[in-house]
Each structure stands twice: as structure tokens, then as C-alpha cells.
Enzyme design. Structure first.
Site, PDB file in Angstrom:
ATOM      1  CD  GLU A 135      57.210  93.522  38.737  1.00 16.59           C
ATOM      2  OE1 GLU A 135      57.337  93.394  37.939  1.00 16.59           O
ATOM      3  OE2 GLU A 135      57.893  93.888  39.989  1.00 16.59           O
ATOM      4  CG  HIS A 172      57.160  89.777  37.230  1.00 17.31           C
ATOM      5  ND1 HIS A 172      58.009  88.955  37.317  1.00 17.31           N
ATOM      6  CD2 HIS A 172      58.318  90.213  36.308  1.00 17.31           C
ATOM      7  CE1 HIS A 172      59.307  88.342  36.363  1.00 17.31           C
ATOM      8  NE2 HIS A 172      59.447  89.833  36.135  1.00 17.31           N
ATOM      9  CG  HIS A 177      56.036  96.479  34.537  1.00 17.61           C
ATOM     10  ND1 HIS A 177      56.989  96.315  35.356  1.00 17.61           N
ATOM     11  CD2 HIS A 177      56.532  97.952  34.306  1.00 17.61           C
ATOM     12  CE1 HIS A 177      57.434  96.654  36.783  1.00 17.61           C
ATOM     13  NE2 HIS A 177      57.551  97.634  35.644  1.00 17.61           N
TER      14      HIS A 177
END
Length: 338
Positions: free
Chosen positions: A151, A153, A272
Site C-alpha cells: 500500500e 498510503h 484504493h
């Protein structure tokens, strides 16, 4: 039977959501898993379904045969598909120490096997999984046909120093089973209005918000910028609790360049689709979603975008409907991609 999922418009980009978007509805007991999936299917918010293992499954990272059957049958009967399992590496889980590499490998292997059993072909991994750990579990992931997506992020992005070792590892491994799961939050253009309003409600004078915004946009690491803001706010008499409550400004809302996504385009295995709220025109004011979608379209991305409404981090149950927020981002994606 595998559902044939079509892309949006003339692209191969597929849509869905992470059930994390519906955290308020889950925590408040308004829905259980079955009724939640019923509404997702009824409102055409799938077909891709992502879950956070520890949020959705009580026995996670282990699953019973009964749960496997009910999960797989439940998705198929509703015309939904498993898109991504969000795993966690809780490196501080053993009391008083961090996990060893051997423990992290075993922990991630259990979660990869659970992903396989539940029908997921992608698993979200996080920075707790070091390059050493990822390399050691790669053979199992390949055998299980489960791609591992690190991820990206906020505050990290494709070109931040923390991520570069993973890019070097992936180049050396040259396997389609390692890649990235970038999050829209890494490339934000402004602070979410809902978050700003919550800061004011919690004790930050509205007149100081422009200063917080300038320091958020400034140079330096996450905690350097937060430190400047915290010192300034304290000088202005802002209560310590209110200052502490603004930390998310600097840790959750990233300032990386949208164009950086192109550097890892061929290694994106899942996306995402973070969002925090929408204006009267159906736009997400804090991030340039059309620009991100344009890059994904231009580079031929053919995986899922999991809409991830995270307004529940500052809005409680009843203040916003998670299903409606997901639907608003879905409409924006469809408008943008045709």
C-alpha cells in the site's frame, strides 16, 4: 464459476468498494455482513469486494470451512467478486518486543493462504512487511496465485525514500506477484472540508486554519511540518488536546505528485480509491480524482479500484451515509471514464 467483470467505459478498469468504507454502519450494528452485501449488490456498488481481514472476520487470520463456503456462495449469489484482502503485519503484537522476520513470514503466509481460501487473488500488504519478508513469502504467493500489493498510503508515495527499497526489490524479483496498491490519499491537493470543520469543532480557532494549511503544504517530513504547526498553535493558546487532534492533517493527507503514479504503472495490482466527501457538483474537492483516473487509463491499468470512503474518521454514525458516499465516487468514476 468466475464472474466476467467488465471495465468502465472503454477501459479495463474495474470498480468495487472496500467494506471499510462502511465502518460506521458496521460498528453501530446497523448491518451485519449479509445485509451489508445485500445493499451493496442492490445499489450496484460492486462488483469488487475488498475486506480488512481483522475488521470483518472474527477468527482472522484463520477461517473455518463454514465461513469459506458462506463467503464464496454469498458473493456468487449476489453477482459480486472478491477483489482484495487487506492484511496487516502487526510488528508490535508480541508484548515488549517487535516480531522477528521468521514470525512476520509465518504471519503473512497465514494471511496469503486465507486469501486463497476466500477466493482473493490480491492481498494488500503494508510497510510492516519488509523487503526480506516479502522475498521469503513470494514463492507461496505465486503458488497460491495471490498478488501482494504494498500500500502506497499518505504520507508515502512512489518516490519517497521509504518506498524506493521496495521498487528495487521488485525490479530484482521481476515477478507479477509483487506490486503496489496506491491510495488516492497519497496525492491530495487540499485538506478535506469535513476534516477542517472537525478541527474547528474540536478547538482549533478558524482563523488559524489558513496557517495549518500553509504548513501542511510546506517542505519537510511529516513530523517536521506537524512540529512547526504544533509549536505555532501552542503559542496561540490552542489547547494541547486540540493540537494533538490535528496530527492526521500531516499523516493522512499526502502531498505527493499525481504524475509519480506513472513511475509504477506497470506494478499496480490494486487501487484504493480514497475519498472524504463530495461537493454539490459531485466532485471530491481534496483530490484530483479525474487526473489519477486519466493516468490509470493512459497506462492500461486493468485491475480494481476499491472506493474507500474514510470520512468516518471524523464523522460518526448518522452524520453521513457510507453507502451514499461510495455511490458518489462511483458516479464520478463513471463520468470521468465514460
Amino acid at each position: 464459476m468466475t464472474l466476467d467483470v467488465k471495465g468502465v467505459g472503454d477501459t479495463k478498469i474495474k470498480t468495487g468498494l472496500t467494506l471499510y468504507s462502511l465502518s460506521n454502519e458496521w460498528w453501530s450494528g446497523q448491518y451485519d455482513l449479509d445485509s451489508m452485501l445485500d445493499r451493496v449488490a442492490a445499489e450496484n456498488l460492486g462488483p469488487g469486494i475488498e475486506i480488512v481481514g481483522f475488521q470483518t472476520i472474527r477468527t482472522y487470520p484463520d477461517v473455518t470451512p463454514e465461513l469459506i463456503t458462506s463467503w464464496r456462495d454469498g458473493l456468487a449469489s449476489r453477482g459480486l467478486v472478491a477483489s482484495c484482502l487487506s492484511s496487516n503485519i502487526d510488528v508490535g503484537q508480541p508484548t515488549g518486543r517487535f516480531m522477528t522476520d521468521d514470525e512476520m513470514v509465518a504471519y503473512l503466509e497465514r494471511q496469503i493462504e486465507t486469501a486463497r481460501l476466500l477466493g482473493f487473488h490480491t492481498i494488500r500488504i503494508q510497510l510492516g512487511a519488509s523487503p526480506v519478508v516479502i522475498e521469503r513469502v513470494l514463492l507461496l504467493a505465486e503458488r497460491a496465485d495471490v498478488k501482494m500489493g504494498m500500500e502506497l498510503h499518505a504520507p508515502e508515495g512512489p518516490c519517497t525514500p521509504t518506498i524506493l527499497p521496495y521498487r528495487e526489490l521488485y525490479a530484482r524479483l521481476d515477478s507479477p506477484y509483487v506490486g503496489f496498491t496506491p491510495d488516492f490519499s497519497a496525492t491530495m491537493r487540499s485538506l478535506p472540508p469535513g476534516w477542517v470543520a472537525s478541527c474547528v469543532r474540536n478547538g482549533v480557532p478558524e482563523r488559524l486554519i489558513p496557517v495549518m494549511d500553509v504548513l501542511w503544504r510546506g517542505e519537510g517530513t511529516t513530523f517536521e511540518r506537524y512540529g512547526r504547526w504544533a509549536a505555532f498553535a501552542a503559542e496561540q493558546g490552542v489547547p494541547r488536546a486540540a493540537i494533538d487532534g490535528t496530527l492526521m492533517t500531516f499523516t493522512m493527507f499526502g502531498r505527493q505528485d499525481v504524475e509519480d503514479w506513472r513511475e509504477i504503472a506497470d506494478q499496480i495490482v490494486h487501487v484504493h480509491g480514497k475519498c472524504y466527501g463530495f461537493d454539490e457538483n459531485g466532485e471530491e474537492p481534496s483530490m484530483d480524482i479525474p487526473a489519477i483516473l486519466g493516468i490509470l487509463r493512459d497506462t492500461g491499468y486493468d485491475g480494481f479500484i476499491s472506493t474507500e470512503w474514510e470520512g468516518h474518521s471524523f464523522l460518526g454514525p448518522g452524520e453521513a451515509d457510507g453507502f451514499e458516499q461510495v455511490a458518489k465516487q462511483r458516479a464520478l468514476i463513471r463520468r470521468t471514464l465514460g
